[in-house]
Enzyme design. Structure first.
Site, short mmCIF file in Angstrom:
data_model
loop_
_atom_site.label_atom_id
_atom_site.label_comp_id
_atom_site.label_asym_id
_atom_site.label_seq_id
_atom_site.Cartn_x
_atom_site.Cartn_y
_atom_site.Cartn_z
N SER A 190 0.84 -1.20 0.00
CA SER A 190 0.00 0.00 0.00
C SER A 190 0.86 1.24 0.00
O SER A 190 2.04 1.21 0.36
CB SER A 190 -0.89 0.01 1.23
OG SER A 190 -0.07 0.18 2.37
N LYS A 191 0.23 2.32 -0.40
CA LYS A 191 0.89 3.60 -0.50
C LYS A 191 1.51 4.02 0.83
O LYS A 191 2.55 4.66 0.87
CB LYS A 191 -0.17 4.64 -0.89
CG LYS A 191 0.20 5.42 -2.13
CD LYS A 191 -0.87 6.43 -2.41
CE LYS A 191 -0.65 7.02 -3.78
NZ LYS A 191 -1.81 7.67 -4.30
#
Ligand code: GLU
Length: 478
Positions: A254-255
């Site tokens: 994920s970011k």
């Protein structure tokens, strides 16, 4: 064997996720390995997720990564157009066919109806799903609602009486789904646009796609797709669902834990061939422990049999190691060109020859291209001085000072200092002080490069010349 036709079918949401890059790459490698075709199709039917410039950005990232496609926007081909928003007539036609066959039905439920349905199901501790109420509307009722222009969607019928939906996956084998868990999927939304499911199946069929290679997150949608192929009487393509990408703590990539856009890696100075090599190993490997692969080797070796099922960890430290290997392999000229965007402006003050020389000295320490800026500091900073407390104390010690003083005395007797006579000078210092080996070289390295480790000292001295060396060493004499 019929020609293999592979497609990468991203929804343009703004950037190319590294997971998307991996999907594109595996499709590309399979197509090239089998002598087939690689197609880019833009799946932009979700009007609410439209982002200005997203398609261009995506295509630029693919171009940078070296994944050239044989058919797609800008190139076109036999099955053009390759942008779904330009193919709406196809989807409407096939949705109508399903309505006519009674394999699909109009659904007039409003957002409020659906919300209420969900709440009631939750209250009964049931799974939330569409309960199929519009499937059973009387024909006249449907006719009247349509005639009145009532807003509606079109849903496909899932066969809930069937024992199972079975997906034959090239990576996972047979995957069974209970029809109970599958919703009567919306195919056409109330705005008249198709959903992903309908458009994807229609296009894979019309574009004669032989293999669908995509991320694991699409596996639960596949039974719906199979049902559509069956309703249309179309041949089902081969499916391969790639394992999820994970952070090092095994959570979903994920970011929050780092960069996920291909362009982030580009901007940070990773080389495209490195990122491709790294991404190729996310879920795929060969039997041996080879880590560095050229694109040609990837194409020659790629097979879906060697793609694993379990999540693949995106390990940035491995990526860094790999980038360093790729930088080391570059020729001096190639590296010089690659570094141009990352060179501080002050490097214009030196001749390209000198700059080239300096780059060669520091190249092995570069992990990413922008690292060049702080590696050049030593060579361009006017009066660089020691920063580390430990080193400041170290250089004050008696043996260090002896080395420095003797070195200065030696330099005063010669005209110029370069890589050739540096060794001779150091020999004389050794003779005069009786200090040798590490005890001689480390003090010199610290005085001249301001660090205990680093590039070849003679090369640095060569670039610095007599005056700068003298200045650096005098700086540490107390
Ligand atoms: N448009 C889908 C995506 O954004 C494509 C999934 C598929 O390959 O079927 O990933």
């Amino acid at each position: 064997m019929p020609e293999t036709r592979l497609r990468f079918a991203p929804s343009p949401t703004g950037f190319l996720h590294v997971g998307g890059l991996r999907t594109a790459l595996f499709n590309y490698l399979y197509a090239r390995h089998t002598g087939g075709r690689f197609i880019l199709r833009i799946e932009d039917t979700d009007q609410s997720r439209k982002v200005e410039g997203a398609v261009e950005n995506l295509m630029e990232s693919l171009r940078w990564a070296g994944l050239d496609f044989d058919e797609g926007p800008g190139i076109e081909g036999e099955y053009a157009p390759y942008i779904q928003s330009q193919r709406l007539d196809h989807y409407r036609k096939y949705a109508q066919q399903l309505l006519d066959q009674k394999d699909a039905y109009p659904c007039f439920c409003t957002e409020t109806d659906l919300q209420q349905m969900r709440e009631e199901q939750l209250a009964r501790k049931e799974d939330t799903r569409y309960d199929g109420r519009c499937r059973h509307l009387a024909a006249d009722d449907v006719k009247a609602k349509l005639a009145a222009g009532t807003s509606h969607v079109i849903r496909m019928k899932i066969d809930h009486a069937r024992p199972a939906y079975i997906v034959n996956d090239l990576i996972r084998g047979e995957v069974h789904f209970t029809p109970d868990q599958i919703d009567d999927q919306v195919l056409i939304k109330s705005d008249g646009f198709p959903t992903y499911h309908l458009a994807n199946v229609v296009d894979d069929h019309l574009m004669k796609i032989s293999h669908v290679i995509r991320g694991e997150e699409w596996l639960p949608s596949t039974p719906k797709h199979i049902q559509l192929y069956e309703y249309f009487g179309w041949e089902i393509p081969a499916f391969a669902h790639l394992p999820l990408l994970l952070n090092t703590d095994r959570s979903k990539l994920s970011k929050r834990q780092g960069d996920v856009a291909t362009e982030d890696y580009r901007n940070k100075g990773y080389l495209p061939e490195c990122l491709i090599n790294f991404v190729a190993l996310l879920g795929w490997n060969t039997q041996d422990d080879q880590e560095i692969y050229t694109m040609a080797e990837l194409i020659a070796n790629f097979s879906l049999e060697r793609v694993g099922k379990s999540g693949a960890v995106f390990d940035t430290s491995k990526l860094n190691w790999m980038n360093q290997q790729y930088i080391k392999q570059k020729s001096a000229e190639e590296l010089f060109d690659l570094l141009q965007p990352f060179l501080p402006e002050y490097t214009n003050l030196t001749t390209p020859e000198k700059l080239q020389k300096i780059i060669q000295i520091v190249r092995d320490s570069l992990v990413t291209l922008p690292d060049i800026a702080n590696r050049l500091d030593l060579f361009y900073h006017n009066n660089p001085v020691l920063q580390s407390e430990t080193l400041i104390n170290q250089v004050k010690s008696d043996p260090y000072q002896q080395v420095y003083k003797s070195f200065v005395a030696q330099l005063e007797q010669i005209e110029t200092l370069n890589a050739e006579n540096f060794g001779q000078v150091m020999k004389s210092v050794q003779k005069e002080t009786g200090i040798k080996g590490k005890n001689l070289w480390i003090p010199m390295r610290i005085a001249i490069t301001l660090a205990e480790e680093g590039p070849d000292l003679a090369s640095v001295v060569d670039v610095f010349g007599k005056d700068r060396c003298l200045h650096m060493v005098k700086n540490v004499i107390v």
